[in-house]
Design a protein around this motif. Structure first.
Motif, PDB file in Angstrom:
ATOM      1  N   TYR A 312     -13.479  -6.806  -7.146  1.00 38.93           N
ATOM      2  CA  TYR A 312     -13.860  -7.260  -5.803  1.00 38.93           C
ATOM      3  C   TYR A 312     -12.957  -6.662  -4.730  1.00 38.93           C
ATOM      4  N   LEU A 313     -11.708  -6.402  -5.049  1.00 38.12           N
ATOM      5  CA  LEU A 313     -10.830  -5.762  -4.072  1.00 38.12           C
ATOM      6  C   LEU A 313     -11.369  -4.375  -3.733  1.00 38.12           C
ATOM      7  N   TRP A 363     -12.261 -18.403  -2.780  1.00 40.93           N
ATOM      8  CA  TRP A 363     -13.412 -17.739  -3.412  1.00 40.93           C
ATOM      9  C   TRP A 363     -13.007 -16.425  -4.065  1.00 40.93           C
ATOM     10  N   LEU A 364     -12.233 -15.630  -3.365  1.00 38.22           N
ATOM     11  CA  LEU A 364     -11.826 -14.329  -3.882  1.00 38.22           C
ATOM     12  C   LEU A 364     -10.973 -14.472  -5.138  1.00 38.22           C
ATOM     13  N   LYS A 373     -18.609  -9.898 -13.114  1.00 41.97           N
ATOM     14  CA  LYS A 373     -18.531  -9.752 -11.660  1.00 41.97           C
ATOM     15  C   LYS A 373     -19.738  -8.972 -11.154  1.00 41.97           C
ATOM     16  N   GLU A 374     -20.245  -9.403 -10.033  1.00 45.17           N
ATOM     17  CA  GLU A 374     -21.348  -8.720  -9.355  1.00 45.17           C
ATOM     18  C   GLU A 374     -21.049  -8.705  -7.862  1.00 45.17           C
ATOM     19  N   MET A 378     -20.158 -12.138  -3.899  1.00 42.96           N
ATOM     20  CA  MET A 378     -19.329 -12.248  -2.693  1.00 42.96           C
ATOM     21  C   MET A 378     -20.144 -12.576  -1.442  1.00 42.96           C
ATOM     22  N   TYR A 379     -21.474 -12.485  -1.506  1.00 44.65           N
ATOM     23  CA  TYR A 379     -22.289 -12.670  -0.308  1.00 44.65           C
ATOM     24  C   TYR A 379     -22.008 -13.987   0.417  1.00 44.65           C
ATOM     25  N   PRO A 380     -21.924 -15.130  -0.274  1.00 47.20           N
ATOM     26  CA  PRO A 380     -21.730 -16.387   0.469  1.00 47.20           C
ATOM     27  C   PRO A 380     -20.459 -16.424   1.299  1.00 47.20           C
TER      28      PRO A 380
END
Length: 983
Positions: A312-313, A363-364, A373-374, A378-380
């Protein structure tokens, strides 16, 4: 809460109490000491946004409209789990995933119905299915723009207008928002509701809005994605802490109950809708949470792929660049502001600002710790990211803009500061736009390539449009005319593909496909051969070709097979293997001068291609049509093998294949493409293997090396192939002779030209290499039979037991787990289709509890032995000693190659066995933890087949201990899988 108390005092209307009214509840009274008086300050007019709200909405709408028109679909989950069910509701056909099977029911039909209603309005504009598709996208973009505008307005009024402007810039230009704004995904729906919930909690004008905030977050979690509900926790905690200051417990309970009831109404509607469609009472949010969290090792999200902790980073850096870095920095920036200035640069206190920063951090961190992971997960939190970035930038600018000469920053010329800040912001905007353009221009082909199907020539045709390796880029059935259906042909993908919604129309009521149990579904991502269609039933085919991608048996190059297919349309698609990192990340104009001076040229492959069959002539890529058991020789010559680099019979170590993964365990053929150079692998244990084979040929060659008369020519053909290949690949060990081949190590010379041959050709082949060999031949019944073999090091089976058997009986007689249910059909199809030009590889592994490479005597004697009146013979794992010391445990791995001989048509197996003590294997990085997980993940049948019950106690204890040692030394992560199969 100092600033909150100050605000409350400012709102006081007298000297006895402070009143705060919730817009949806009774007045809240804050009692004060009667002896004190409070001066009512002048009321400030509410701060209006720096530009008309309608103009902001149109700006957001313009960006989202562009996204609706041009953004590629980035996630196949969006297609198969949302677009396809919507297509089924509105057009009565579509692809169905296991999630929509009533057996599992982890997707809600309420979410689909909402979008299906939108789509119906779109169908009024045009009869073409794509009109409905794009109308839904446009509607999503408009809804998102309205939510963005609402949050923008609230930020301007509660934080600061400049913070609102910066928030709007981040939202408008970021590639992440460009895709999330119109994505038909529950996480996007949750993002919309997150913005409305943030607005409610943020705006205290008129009182605390706990209930509306809970409602919006609740709808986002119930109708959208349940996990997004966690974002409310810091905001709710702040409201509860503030409410507790009043001491009025009833008021707190009232607001909470109000919010809960509103959310439960949404849940009740969802249960009603889902009960109607599934024909049973279904609580989808609970089903989804249960599957993702409580389903065990063989199920759950991890079986669909895992990513490293920093996924995600890297992803957020790509999609938000500077804005993401600012969002990460907001905590330290606010902390320094509080320490150095003691006051906030916005109308909110530092503490309140930190409350709104907290959900992003939580969240992160939480999702970074999850294995699966997708990007969509992270959208919300995107609205929180954008807000954090805006607050951080505003705070930094407040410091940089200081004119205090006592500070260093105050002595910098204002124009210079303006230039630097402007350059940074413009750079971030430019990079964001370039990233968006890059993704659109590079990956939009799947939305374009189906266009010819809607031409008058094909639009009314009933036909199958087939997808092989391009299955995951299919943009949905909305891109097919009403008479066409998407079908899947076998590719290298070995997971579970979608099936078809049941299209029954008479006698089953409304939407029978939603409640009839579909065949072949499971929640373990196990392949169902029934999902595959024979390519002969395909009228159209979508395929891709990349210059750096070699064809294989499972994924031939259909595009170059012009004898069978003709091209209808070709669209450009980015070839990531031939494009440098800058070209993959950003859009760069294809200007020759720029490319020559600044970067290597971008290479874009033709992909995908939409084609239809024009003939059925034989080709290199497709098995020729023929009668079973009849093979016409094919003019094919294996490419000459390059010498193995730096190979030495004394120094080159065995390749450390470790073909096991962290659980769950899947029963598949596991085929992958073989490069011709790598057909036979030899190493520094060659002489050891050679001597064992030589001894066994002398002692029991008549049992281990057999060739049926009808297979003799195929065995000779194989021997000729080896005599050609080995001197090319291993010139330091073999050299060609006029009559055959000479072994430079053993000084053996083999004449393969004189007839009759001096020995069975399978014996000679067995002497040359470390592999065992078997050749299967097709008979008139279409079955493949084992008619030639040199099986000298099998360990657990004997050639004499299997010789002459058909392929299916070989496996069923050996109790191969899952063969009938999961392997037989695919294996039979593979044998029929495999061509001389399409060799493949597979790997497997076993645990053995003795040190005999040739025959595992722990399962019994290789040959029956008479002891008194008793006949002792191999009984399998039941006779093995249980939990022997770890020193007896050995890791046995097989590398199998499969290829067809062009002259005889025989299918050749080579079986190279790698054999070494478990104690050695467990010293390798990451291996003990991964192997322990793999052994534990075997199902009941594989565990029985592999004899786990006889050794698991000792083996797993040893592996767990070694894994703990590696974790403690920091050699591996606790549950990380590194490298790629077969490791």
């Amino acid at each position: 809460m100092a600033s909150a108390q100050k605000q409350l005092k400012a709102d006081a209307s007298g000297d006895q109490k402070v009143s705060l009214r919730d817009s949806n509840g009774p007045k809240v009274n804050f009692p004060h000491n009667a002896s004190k008086t409070y001066k009512k300050p002048k009321q400030k007019p509410p701060v209006e946004p720096p530009m008309p709200t309608i103009a902001v909405f149109y700006g957001f709408l313009l960006v989202n409209t562009l996204a609706a028109a041009f953004a590629p679909i980035q996630d196949c989950d969006e297609v198969f789990n949302y677009w396809e069910p919507t297509h089924y509701l509105n057009r009565r056909s579509g692809l169905q995933t296991w999630e929509y099977s009533p057996d599992y029911s982890i997707r809600s039909w309420l979410y689909i119905v909402i979008h299906a209603i939108m789509g119906k309005f779109g169908s009024l504009l045009s009869s073409r299915p794509t009109a409905e598709f794009y109308f839904i996208r446009l509607a999503l973009g408009a809804i998102c723009a309205a939510c963005e505008t609402r949050l923008f307005s609230t930020i301007c009024k509660t934080f600061n207008p400049r913070v609102g402007i910066m928030f709007g810039i981040v939202i408008a230009v970021s590639p992440g928002m460009f895709h999330a704004s119109v994505a038909y995904l529950p996480s996007s729906f949750s993002m919309y509701k997150t913005m409305l919930g943030m607005s409610a909690f943020m705006d205290w004008r008129g009182g605390l809005k706990t209930a509306p905030g809970m409602m919006w977050f609740g709808i986002g979690a119930i109708v959208g994605w349940p996990f997004s509900g966690a974002l409310i926790l810091p905001l709710l905690a702040e409201d509860l802490a503030l409410s507790s200051m009043t001491g009025d417990v009833s008021e707190i309970i009232y607001r909470l109950l109000d919010g809960v009831v509103r959310s439960l109404l949404a849940l009740a509607l969802q249960i009603a809708i889902d009960t109607f469609f599934y024909h049973k009472v279904t609580v989808v949010p609970w089903n989804l949470i249960s599957y993702n969290i409580f389903s065990g090792a063989s199920r759950g999200p991890a079986i669909f792929g895992t990513e490293p902790w920093d996924f995600y980073l890297r992803n957020l850096t790509l999609n938000f660049n500077l804005w993401f870095l600012l969002a990460l920095s907001v905590g330290p920036v606010l902390g320094l502001q509080f320490l150095l200035r003691g006051r906030s640069t916005t109308k909110l206190s530092t503490i309140r600002s930190m409350v709104f920063a907290a959900p992003f951090y939580i969240w992160l961190v939480v999702f970074s710790t999850q294995a699966h992971k997708e990007e969509r997960f992270m959208y919300p939190v995107y609205p929180f990211l954008a807000l954090n970035a805006a607050v951080a930038l505003h705070t930094i600018l407040a410091y940089v803009g200081s004119a205090d000469p006592a500070k260093i920053v105050g002595r910098i010329p204002p124009k210079l500061k303006l230039y630097v800040v402007s350059l940074c912001v413009i750079f971030a905007i430019d990079v964001s736009v370039a990233r968006t353009l890059g993704v659109v221009s590079a990956y939009r082909a799947p939305l374009q390539v189906y266009a010819p199907l809607h031409d008058e020539e094909f639009a009314h045709t009933e036909a199958n449009v087939c997808l092989g390796k391009e299955w995951y880029r299919f943009p949905s059935s909305y891109f097919l005319p009403s008479g066409m259906r998407a079908k899947f042909i076998k590719s290298a993908f070995n997971g579970l593909l979608p099936g078809q919604f049941n299209e029954a129309k008479t006698g089953f009521g409304f939407f029978p496909g939603t409640w009839l149990i579909p065949p072949g579904m499971n929640d373990q991502n196990i392949e169902d051969p029934g999902k595959h269609t024979d390519i002969d039933h395909c009228s159209f085919l979508v395929d891709s070709h990349f210059p750096g991608q070699l064809p294989s048996t499972l994924e031939p190059n259909y595009i170059e097979d012009t004898d069978t297919w003709e091209e209808l349309k070709c669209s450009r698609f980015l070839d990531s293997s031939k494009t440098n990192i800058l070209g993959r990340i950003l859009w760069i104009p294809d200007l020759e001068a720029f490319a020559r001076r600044r970067k290597p040229p971008l290479s874009r492959a033709s992909s995908p291609d939409l084609e239809k069959p024009s003939s059925r002539r034989a080709s290199t890529f497709k098995a020729p049509e023929r009668e079973p058991g009849i093979w016409a020789p094919i003019d094919f010559n294996r490419p000459a093998a390059a010498p193995y680099p730096d190979w030495d019979v004394h120094k080159t170590k065995p390749l450390p294949y470790r073909p096991f993964k962290y659980g769950p365990y899947h029963i598949t053929m596991g085929l992958r493409t073989m490069q011709w150079d790598e057909w036979i692998e030899l190493d520094n244990r060659y002489f050891e293997y050679h001597e064992i084979k030589k001894r066994r040929i002398d002692e029991r060659g008549h049992k281990c090396c057999i060739t049926a008369p009808e297979a003799y020519d195929g065995a000779v053909e194989l021997l000729e192939e080896l005599c050609s290949y080995l001197p090319q690949r291993y010139p330091s060990l073999f050299c060609s002779t006029p009559t055959g081949i000479h072994n430079l190590l053993t000084h053996e010379t083999f004449d393969i030209t004189t007839r009759p041959l001096s020995e069975d050709p399978m014996r000679t082949a067995g002497r040359l290499i470390q592999d065992d060999i078997a050749i299967m031949f097709e008979k008139s019944d279409g079955q493949y039979y084992l008619l030639a073999g040199s099986i000298l090091l099998a360990g657990f089976w004997r050639l004499e037991d299997k010789f002459g058997m058909p392929l299916s009986e070989i496996h069923t007689s050996g109790n191969v787990p899952g063969f009938k249910q999961k392997l037989e059909k695919g294996m039979m199809n593979f044998f029929k289709r495999v061509q001389p030009g399409g060799p493949v590889l597979r790997n497997n592994y076993f645990i053995q509890v003795d040190d005999d490479l040739a025959w595992s005597h722990s399962i019994g004697p290789e040959d029956p032995i008479k002891e008194g009146d008793k006949l002792m013979q191999a009984e399998g794992w039941a006779s093995a000693e249980k939990n022997k010391a770890i020193e007896h445990h050995h890791f046995r791995s097989e590398r199998q190659s499969l290829r067809r001989l062009p002259r005889s048509g025989g299918v050749v197996f080579t079986i190279r066995t790698y054999f070494e003590p478990i104690t050695n294997v467990a010293e390798e990085r990451g291996v003990p933890g991964r192997l322990a997980s793999a052994v534990r993940s075997w199902g009941e049948d594989p565990a029985r087949y592999k004899g786990r019950e006889r050794y698991e106690g000792v083996l797993l204890e040893f592996l767990d201990g070694k894994h703990r040692e590696q974790v403690e030394r920091g050699v591996v992560r606790e549950d990380g899988e590194e490298g790629s199969y077969p490791f």
